[in-house]
Write a protein that holds these residues in place. Sequence first.
Motif, PDB file in Angstrom:
ATOM      1  N   TYR A   1      12.630   8.436   8.959  1.00 15.10           N
ATOM      2  CA  TYR A   1      13.404   8.273   8.438  1.00 15.10           C
ATOM      3  C   TYR A   1      13.980   6.923   8.250  1.00 15.10           C
ATOM      4  N   LEU A   2      12.762   6.794   9.764  1.00 13.04           N
ATOM      5  CA  LEU A   2      13.476   5.586   9.811  1.00 13.04           C
ATOM      6  C   LEU A   2      12.222   3.456   8.838  1.00 13.04           C
ATOM      7  N   ALA A   3      12.861   2.639   8.570  1.00 14.12           N
ATOM      8  CA  ALA A   3      12.381   1.851   7.967  1.00 14.12           C
ATOM      9  C   ALA A   3      10.874   1.118   8.638  1.00 14.12           C
ATOM     10  N   ASN A   4       9.997   0.744   7.329  1.00 11.79           N
ATOM     11  CA  ASN A   4       8.683   0.239   8.010  1.00 11.79           C
ATOM     12  C   ASN A   4       9.372  -1.111   7.116  1.00 11.79           C
ATOM     13  N   GLU A   5       7.894  -2.400   7.156  1.00 10.86           N
ATOM     14  CA  GLU A   5       8.605  -3.122   6.817  1.00 10.86           C
ATOM     15  C   GLU A   5       6.801  -3.802   6.647  1.00 10.86           C
ATOM     16  N   GLY A   6       5.617  -2.626   6.812  1.00 10.79           N
ATOM     17  CA  GLY A   6       4.460  -3.495   7.138  1.00 10.79           C
ATOM     18  C   GLY A   6       3.628  -1.966   6.805  1.00 10.79           C
ATOM     19  N   LYS A   7       3.822  -0.955   5.904  1.00  7.63           N
ATOM     20  CA  LYS A   7       2.947  -0.329   5.921  1.00  7.63           C
ATOM     21  C   LYS A   7       2.507   0.755   4.041  1.00  7.63           C
ATOM     22  N   VAL A   8       1.974   1.123   3.995  1.00 10.39           N
ATOM     23  CA  VAL A   8       1.777   1.583   2.650  1.00 10.39           C
ATOM     24  C   VAL A   8       1.519   3.378   2.434  1.00 10.39           C
ATOM     25  N   VAL A   9       1.793   4.251   1.932  1.00 13.58           N
ATOM     26  CA  VAL A   9       1.287   5.158   1.744  1.00 13.58           C
ATOM     27  C   VAL A   9       0.307   5.500   0.281  1.00 13.58           C
ATOM     28  N   ILE A  10      -1.158   6.087   0.775  1.00 12.88           N
ATOM     29  CA  ILE A  10      -1.596   5.940  -0.273  1.00 12.88           C
ATOM     30  C   ILE A  10      -2.355   6.999  -1.115  1.00 12.88           C
ATOM     31  N   ILE A  11      -1.809   7.211  -2.541  1.00 15.66           N
ATOM     32  CA  ILE A  11      -2.597   8.748  -2.680  1.00 15.66           C
ATOM     33  C   ILE A  11      -3.749   8.420  -3.206  1.00 15.66           C
ATOM     34  N   VAL A  12      -5.247   9.257  -3.030  1.00 15.52           N
ATOM     35  CA  VAL A  12      -6.363   8.857  -2.930  1.00 15.52           C
ATOM     36  C   VAL A  12      -7.140   9.685  -3.363  1.00 15.52           C
ATOM     37  N   ASP A  13      -8.757  10.385  -4.732  1.00 17.69           N
ATOM     38  CA  ASP A  13      -9.233  10.901  -4.543  1.00 17.69           C
ATOM     39  C   ASP A  13      -9.902  11.321  -3.283  1.00 17.69           C
TER      40      ASP A  13
END
Lengths: 368, 335
Positions: free
Chosen positions: B263-275
């Motif tokens: 629940y802590l903030a991130n400022e340089g991350k991405v979540v990707i949903i991929v095949d």
Amino acid sequence: MANMDLFSDPVLTRESVEAVIDLAKRFKEEKGRIPVFMEVCGSHTMALAKTGIKARLKDYVQLIAGPGCPVCVTDQKSIDAMVQLSEEPNTILCTFGDMMRVPGSKSTLMKAKTEGKDIRVVYSPLDSVHIAEENPDKEVIFLGIGFETTIPILALTVREAARKDLNNYSIWMATKLVEPVLRALLSSEEVKLDGFLLPGHVSVVLGKQSYRYLADEYTISGVITGFEPVELLSGIYKLLVLQLEKRVKIINDYTYVVRDKGNVVAQTLLEEYLEAHDEVWRGMGTISNSGLVLKEQYAQFDAKKKFNILVGEPRVTKCRCGEIVRGLITPEECVLFNKSCTPTHPIGPCMVSTEGTCAAHFQFMREV
Amino acid sequence: MQRISLAHGEGGELTHQLIQDLFIQSFGHSEQTKLDSAILAIPSQTIAVTTDSYVIKPIFFPGGNIGKLAITGTVNDLAVSGAIPHVITAGFMIEEGFPIKSLKEIVHTMASEAERAGVNIVAGDTKVVEKGSVDGLFINTTGIGVIQEQHRLKPEMVQEGDSVIISGTIGDHGVAILSARQELGLLTDVRSDCASLNHLIHELLEEIEGIRIMRDPTRGGLATTLVELCEDCHFTMEIDEASIPVRRDVQGGCDILGYDPLYLANEGKVVIIVDSNDRQKALDILKNHELGKDAGVIGQITSCHVQSGKLLLKTAVGTTRRLNRLSGQLLPRIC
């Protein structure tokens, strides 16, 4: 020093679960029922729920949350007084974060803060002494909630405030002690237990020797336990072994943190500044000598003597926190749980505190 | 020390000086300032627009400052929408008395971060308010990005078995900020992860066709972001607790204070949903990049087209529990 990574290792965790289940099955074969253990500490309740251990073991071991969440066991009248304290003019109220959203009969500290009252969340009680030093024209009050883990630090703030000659710092003492409440719980015979998971943090201060009365007077075992999954499972495992071997014993399973004699420096602080006092517990009434207050010579730091706070009878709700802290019911048995009482709109303290049983069940144990 | 005064915001000589000497010099957009608006030629029919206000405390923190965040935050919002960040506008609300030296440092950081991200800062505004009206400095940035048809995200294509990837460790920014506020009562070396992810994301979009949707897990953390994604897109996702990358010092700080890195903030991350067929390729690209070196697969989509999407967490003991969005404010605990 133990290798801390090992205590949360997924493979070891799964193996430990299986080992506990094997023993628990043997217990059931022998006794025709599943074992019942109480985790005394609120942080244990949280950890058992969060790691999934409580859910995983539910058919094999019943784990009951005990009266170990300091906010949850605080009497409603006492909470109302703390919220009312924020109304005092020219004051800065300092508190642990847990208290902010705890519902008083009329308001909460969070609401009071929103309305402009100077209420500050501190991480260490000592921060409130610095705040008093920086604000000599304001009265700075710390809300002194907590068990033996926290109380020595409260005594330390008094020592600091006295050393700095501060006359604008005081503590609103609402502390609680573990031994009197465990004795009250066992004497009441309301819950039948096969053993205690004893609190890791409190034991750092008290030491293993402080639990002798459990084995000697109440013939019940206890294992002092850490907070990582493998540690929790090890504690449960050892309680099962004691049961199966029909032995009663206090085991320190947290030896790399807890000593037999505890933290003698902290204990000396307690003796120097504080004395026993009858405390009112939520749902349990007054328990003799179950809290600590400042000794007479430190009365100038006692907010209860400095401020005349009078509160009426608390608002009556259907909240069953009082029974939950005694281990009599689970949160799901309360009609308010997950309906009108949620962490966003809490009715009782057990739903708000980061160690509260209702909060643990709401966050981690609702049906998928 | 020289400080910002109310006169810096009154539109007269001092305002002119501040704009000329600091903002125009740093952001280098003298051509655009001849008109009251920036006139842009956008090389696409479809654009993405996003706006965000930055009110962080403290203004300077390990790994960045409010200015860097104001660029990376907006750049990342565009990038995870599948857009190529094109231009940014910046509005400054400055408290009277704010040190000019600090303002310069912040503006210079913005300029260099914008350059790194490849975006132009084309319009801006400065207001100075009385002491106490804002806390030092607030910045609002608005970003415009262009969408290339072949990069358009396809959330409707999400299917059972799709993989969920996070580009690195979670909670770093949250713990860095808590440490910088000196509220932790303990020292950590954790730096904020704030960084512009657009180049990394562009590479992923160029190379991988099977990217369904992306989000940046900022405020509210990974859990809140994924809960919203599940609800918005009507799917159920299961993530595996043991596979979520968390730095040891971040976990340690959280354990002590009762916070959850989820629940802590991130400022340089991405979540990707991929095949799932593209999973390895995506991981390879991420791991090859400095900003994605700790990337990992954290879960998968378990059902689609459900009425109310859920986020589930598989624990180390083998149970599954539902994760919900952050409720209320994160508060430290007693013991």
